[in-house]
Write an enzyme that holds these catalytic residues in place. Structure first.
Site, PDB file in Angstrom:
ATOM      1  N   ASP A  57       0.945  -1.085   0.095  1.00 34.14           N
ATOM      2  CA  ASP A  57      -0.023   0.180   0.108  1.00 34.14           C
ATOM      3  C   ASP A  57       0.837   1.333   0.051  1.00 34.14           C
ATOM      4  O   ASP A  57       1.824   1.363   0.854  1.00 34.14           O
ATOM      5  CB  ASP A  57      -0.938   0.054   1.196  1.00 34.14           C
ATOM      6  N   GLU A 100      -4.627   2.474  -4.430  1.00 32.55           N
ATOM      7  CA  GLU A 100      -3.255   2.586  -4.152  1.00 32.55           C
ATOM      8  C   GLU A 100      -2.518   1.258  -3.640  1.00 32.55           C
ATOM      9  O   GLU A 100      -1.651   1.181  -2.851  1.00 32.55           O
ATOM     10  CB  GLU A 100      -2.878   3.781  -3.489  1.00 32.55           C
TER      11      GLU A 100
END
Length: 209
Positions: A57, A100
């Site tokens: 992430d 993301e």
């Protein structure tokens, strides 16, 4: 006819790429990654081979978008994907599985090998400077790691992905910019059994203690 057949093959290849590839980052998309994960998990289970999964992430990505704009955020994601692709082996699979969020599937890689790759990726991201419109953006990444069959709770591909995500969540909760392996997480035995029963809910199959 030969030219027509060649064009048809090219068109089919292009269509396959569109179906399986994330348009922004040009890595595997979520649907394609799930198919590959299922296939590789079957191979790992059949031949008793390790299979590791990294869940990654981009830390504080919302701040990138808010402070620098969405085009800058898109650029960061594209360059982040480049770092991932440059860091992995040819047999590994990189995918964008969320906004993301990314995943890396590592066939025949045990926890130590996977952790080494995860640390190299984390360091490469932290050292990279993203130059956008005359401004420099620095980011970090958090990584969660789970491995079949080393992590006993994993008996299905969905559970491998789920537990890598849980390790990622722990990495973010304990400060970000770090790698957290499931085997290193302080999970009480009682909670590990609970995870096995959650797996039953995910797969529809009961895991017998």
């Amino acid at each position: 006819e030969r030219k027509l057949l060649a064009k048809l093959r090219r068109d089919n290849a292009d269509l396959q790429t569109l179906v399986t590839t994330d348009a922004l980052t040009h890595v595997e998309n979520r649907r394609s990654f799930q198919d590959i994960l299922m296939h590789e998990f079957k191979i790992a289970r059949r031949y008793n081979q390790p299979l590791s999964l990294l869940a990654l992430d981009v830390d504080h990505f919302k701040m990138v978008n808010d402070c620098h704009g969405h085009p800058s955020g898109d650029y960061v994601l594209k360059e982040f994907a480049v770092i991932l692709k440059q860091s992995v082996r040819e047999s590994d699979v990189v995918a964008r599985t969320g906004g993301e969020e990314f995943s890396i599937l590592l066939p025949k890689a045990g926890p130590e090998q996977a952790a080494g790759l995860a640390q190299r990726v984390r360091e490469a991201v932290a050292q990279r400077q993203f130059n956008i419109y005359g401004r420099t953006i620095c980011i970090t990444t958090s990584v969660g790691l789970a491995t079949y069959p080393n992590d006993a709770e994993i008996t299905e591909p969905d559970m491998l992905a789920y537990l890598a995500d849980q390790a990622l969540l722990m990495a973010k909760e304990t400060g970000r910019d770090r790698v957290m392996a499931l085997c290193d997480m302080p999970i009480p035995t009682r909670n590990r059994w609970r995870l096995r029963y959650e797996q039953r809910d995910l797969t529809g199959q009961e895991t017998v203690p």
